[in-house]
Design a protein around this motif. Structure first.
Motif, mmCIF file in Angstrom:
data_model
loop_
_atom_site.group_PDB
_atom_site.id
_atom_site.type_symbol
_atom_site.label_atom_id
_atom_site.label_comp_id
_atom_site.label_asym_id
_atom_site.label_seq_id
_atom_site.Cartn_x
_atom_site.Cartn_y
_atom_site.Cartn_z
ATOM 1 N N MET A 1 0.843 -1.179 0.000
ATOM 2 C CA MET A 1 0.000 0.000 0.000
ATOM 3 C C MET A 1 0.887 1.241 0.000
ATOM 4 S SD MET A 1 -2.581 1.588 2.915
ATOM 5 C CE MET A 1 -3.597 0.173 3.038
ATOM 6 N N LEU A 2 0.455 2.225 -0.768
ATOM 7 C CA LEU A 2 1.169 3.494 -0.783
ATOM 8 C C LEU A 2 0.947 4.224 0.537
ATOM 9 C CD1 LEU A 2 0.113 4.849 -4.303
ATOM 10 C CD2 LEU A 2 2.154 3.549 -3.727
ATOM 11 N N ASP A 3 1.907 5.052 0.898
ATOM 12 C CA ASP A 3 1.750 5.914 2.068
ATOM 13 C C ASP A 3 1.125 7.218 1.561
ATOM 14 O OD1 ASP A 3 1.933 7.593 4.254
ATOM 15 O OD2 ASP A 3 3.940 6.917 4.812
ATOM 16 N N TYR A 4 -0.202 7.228 1.523
ATOM 17 C CA TYR A 4 -0.934 8.335 0.915
ATOM 18 C C TYR A 4 -0.663 9.664 1.607
ATOM 19 C CZ TYR A 4 -3.367 4.400 -1.165
ATOM 20 O OH TYR A 4 -3.655 3.241 -1.837
ATOM 21 N N LYS A 5 -0.578 9.649 2.910
ATOM 22 C CA LYS A 5 -0.346 10.892 3.645
ATOM 23 C C LYS A 5 1.053 11.449 3.343
ATOM 24 C CE LYS A 5 -2.640 11.112 7.682
ATOM 25 N NZ LYS A 5 -3.023 10.744 9.047
ATOM 26 N N ARG A 6 2.014 10.576 3.201
ATOM 27 C CA ARG A 6 3.373 11.017 2.849
ATOM 28 C C ARG A 6 3.386 11.619 1.448
ATOM 29 N NH1 ARG A 6 8.774 7.330 2.076
ATOM 30 N NH2 ARG A 6 10.211 9.055 1.836
ATOM 31 N N ILE A 7 2.695 10.962 0.520
ATOM 32 C CA ILE A 7 2.630 11.466 -0.849
ATOM 33 C C ILE A 7 2.006 12.863 -0.872
ATOM 34 C CG2 ILE A 7 1.532 11.143 -3.107
ATOM 35 C CD1 ILE A 7 1.842 8.089 -2.612
ATOM 36 N N LEU A 8 0.914 13.044 -0.133
ATOM 37 C CA LEU A 8 0.270 14.355 -0.097
ATOM 38 C C LEU A 8 1.198 15.414 0.491
ATOM 39 C CD1 LEU A 8 -3.324 13.329 0.990
ATOM 40 C CD2 LEU A 8 -2.595 14.164 -1.262
ATOM 41 N N GLY A 9 1.928 15.058 1.529
ATOM 42 C CA GLY A 9 2.882 15.988 2.117
ATOM 43 C C GLY A 9 3.977 16.376 1.137
ATOM 44 N N LEU A 10 4.500 15.389 0.428
ATOM 45 C CA LEU A 10 5.558 15.673 -0.538
ATOM 46 C C LEU A 10 5.044 16.517 -1.697
ATOM 47 C CD1 LEU A 10 7.347 12.208 -0.572
ATOM 48 C CD2 LEU A 10 8.227 14.349 0.380
ATOM 49 N N ARG A 11 3.797 16.266 -2.096
ATOM 50 C CA ARG A 11 3.235 17.017 -3.225
ATOM 51 C C ARG A 11 2.883 18.453 -2.838
ATOM 52 N NH1 ARG A 11 3.281 19.418 -7.204
ATOM 53 N NH2 ARG A 11 1.475 19.744 -8.498
ATOM 54 N N TYR A 12 2.126 18.588 -1.762
ATOM 55 C CA TYR A 12 1.567 19.902 -1.454
ATOM 56 C C TYR A 12 2.398 20.724 -0.473
ATOM 57 C CZ TYR A 12 -2.300 18.237 -4.181
ATOM 58 O OH TYR A 12 -3.059 17.743 -5.218
ATOM 59 N N ALA A 13 3.171 20.114 0.391
ATOM 60 C CA ALA A 13 4.025 20.869 1.311
ATOM 61 C C ALA A 13 5.417 21.094 0.703
ATOM 62 C CB ALA A 13 4.141 20.156 2.655
ATOM 63 N N SER A 14 5.929 20.070 0.023
ATOM 64 C CA SER A 14 7.275 20.171 -0.553
ATOM 65 C C SER A 14 7.254 20.495 -2.042
ATOM 66 C CB SER A 14 8.036 18.861 -0.329
ATOM 67 O OG SER A 14 8.161 18.599 1.053
#
Length: 73
Positions: A1-14
């Motif tokens: 399973m993907l780490d969806y919360k990490r992906i969102l952080g990398l996309r929108y915060a970083s």
């Protein structure tokens, strides 16, 4: 399973691209981009994600088949 919360952080915060996220997390670019597309189109989720929302809950919202109810009901 993907780490969806990490992906969102990398996309929108970083502000990383789908390709950069895939490379840094070891996921396929297509899986990351498909998730980000589903997230943008989802009316039930928006940023910021409540810390109590799990990756499993995100997956259920974005990937469940239409018209199919969860076994939890």
């Amino acid at each position: 399973m993907l780490d969806y919360k990490r992906i969102l952080g990398l996309r929108y915060a970083s502000n990383l691209s789908g390709r950069e996220i895939a490379k840094s997390c070891g996921y396929s670019k297509s899986a990351v981009n498909e998730f980000l597309k589903r997230f943008r189109e989802c009316g039930s989720l928006s940023l910021p994600i409540d810390p109590e929302v799990t990756n499993e809950a995100i997956e259920e919202l974005l990937y469940r088949k239409r018209g199919v109810q969860s076994n939890d009901t």
